[in-house]
Motif scaffolding. Structure first.
Motif, mmCIF file in Angstrom:
data_model
loop_
_atom_site.group_PDB
_atom_site.id
_atom_site.type_symbol
_atom_site.label_atom_id
_atom_site.label_comp_id
_atom_site.label_asym_id
_atom_site.label_seq_id
_atom_site.Cartn_x
_atom_site.Cartn_y
_atom_site.Cartn_z
ATOM 1 N N MET A 88 8.175 -7.807 80.876
ATOM 2 C CA MET A 88 7.641 -7.455 79.845
ATOM 3 C C MET A 88 8.285 -7.765 78.637
ATOM 4 O O MET A 88 9.374 -7.789 78.671
ATOM 5 N N ILE A 89 7.536 -7.673 78.012
ATOM 6 C CA ILE A 89 8.640 -8.175 76.007
ATOM 7 C C ILE A 89 8.013 -7.216 75.064
ATOM 8 O O ILE A 89 7.509 -6.902 75.100
ATOM 9 N N PRO A 90 9.223 -6.794 74.783
ATOM 10 C CA PRO A 90 9.567 -5.347 74.134
ATOM 11 C C PRO A 90 8.995 -5.607 72.549
ATOM 12 O O PRO A 90 8.060 -6.967 72.089
ATOM 13 N N SER A 91 8.261 -4.532 72.395
ATOM 14 C CA SER A 91 7.680 -4.520 71.496
ATOM 15 C C SER A 91 9.031 -3.256 70.390
ATOM 16 O O SER A 91 9.967 -3.007 70.449
ATOM 17 N N ARG A 107 9.770 -0.457 67.429
ATOM 18 C CA ARG A 107 9.154 0.812 66.961
ATOM 19 C C ARG A 107 10.142 1.623 65.645
ATOM 20 O O ARG A 107 11.673 0.935 65.513
ATOM 21 N N LEU A 108 9.485 1.682 64.341
ATOM 22 C CA LEU A 108 10.724 2.014 62.949
ATOM 23 C C LEU A 108 11.075 2.556 63.459
ATOM 24 O O LEU A 108 10.437 4.131 64.093
ATOM 25 N N LEU A 145 14.646 -0.444 70.272
ATOM 26 C CA LEU A 145 13.133 -1.779 71.298
ATOM 27 C C LEU A 145 12.766 -0.606 72.119
ATOM 28 O O LEU A 145 13.311 0.042 73.060
ATOM 29 N N VAL A 146 11.562 -1.155 72.226
ATOM 30 C CA VAL A 146 11.097 -0.227 73.555
ATOM 31 C C VAL A 146 10.429 -1.546 74.439
ATOM 32 O O VAL A 146 9.536 -2.821 74.137
ATOM 33 N N HIS A 181 16.519 -4.312 76.630
ATOM 34 C CA HIS A 181 17.300 -3.767 76.448
ATOM 35 C C HIS A 181 16.084 -2.369 75.946
ATOM 36 O O HIS A 181 16.629 -2.139 74.690
ATOM 37 N N HIS A 182 15.340 -2.289 76.078
ATOM 38 C CA HIS A 182 14.428 -0.852 76.306
ATOM 39 C C HIS A 182 15.745 0.410 75.908
ATOM 40 O O HIS A 182 16.470 0.545 76.124
ATOM 41 N N GLY A 183 14.721 0.340 73.687
ATOM 42 C CA GLY A 183 16.117 2.004 74.132
ATOM 43 C C GLY A 183 17.325 1.557 72.627
ATOM 44 O O GLY A 183 17.424 2.161 72.191
#
Length: 186
Positions: free
Chosen positions: A1-4, A6-7, A20-21, A25-27
């Motif tokens: 999954m490619i992270p997106s 979030r500002l 990073l969402v 490295h989520h979070g």
């Protein structure tokens, strides 16, 4: 999954903090810092320079997190100090980042590290130096909150550990020589 991304916060002079969402490295928070530069290899057309391109580089997540934490600690320290001041002190703090604290022995002006003015009840004018332990790790407002609370609760302790000098004199170790409090003279 490619992270997106979030500002989280736009930090002037630093860049943009994003979270990073998704992905490995989520979070994690990442500080994006713009580095404006012309890339090597760009061709020059008609004698004019190529358009400026922005490249982004990543700053260590720990650094960004520490900066955000420091900003939050400063905000909280300011709010706590503000809540402890009376209206006059609050106005002084907001206008000149210093305020006077009455004690039984005279008034102390908090707001300048290592340069606290003291006007004693007997007319004595001194400059004091008192700092909390590990003061360099504290937001400035926490330093003043600490000293304000000691002045209110234990003024003798404050004056007992303060170094002092006359306005143009040499520093001397405490305790500060004090005149009797106003209530003792009456």
């Amino acid at each position: 999954m490619i992270p997106s991304l979030r500002l989280v916060e736009d930090i002037p002079e630093w860049g943009t903090l994003v979270a990073l969402v998704g992905g490995e490295h989520h979070g994690a928070n990442v500080l994006l810092v713009p580095a404006a530069r012309i890339l090597p290899g760009d061709s020059r057309r008609h004698g004019s320079p190529p358009p400026e391109r922005r490249r982004w580089r990543l700053i260590d997540d720990d650094l960004a997190t520490r900066e955000v934490a420091r900003a939050e600690a400063t905000r909280r320290a300011e709010a706590l100090l503000d809540s402890l001041l009376d209206d006059q002190q609050r106005a002084q703090w907001r206008s000149r980042r210093g305020f006077w604290v009455p004690t039984p022995f005279g008034e102390v002006e908090l707001g300048r590290i290592s340069h606290l003015r003291f006007n004693g009840v007997d007319g004595t004018r001194l400059v004091l130096c008192v700092l909390p332990t590990r003061f360099s790790e504290l937001p400035d407002a926490d330093i003043w909150t600490n000293l304000l609370l000691v002045l209110h609760a234990e003024p003798l302790r404050f004056f007992g550990v303060a170094n002092y000098r006359t306005p143009r004199g040499a520093w001397q170790s405490g305790p500060v020589p004090l005149a009797l409090p106003r209530s003792a003279v009456d």
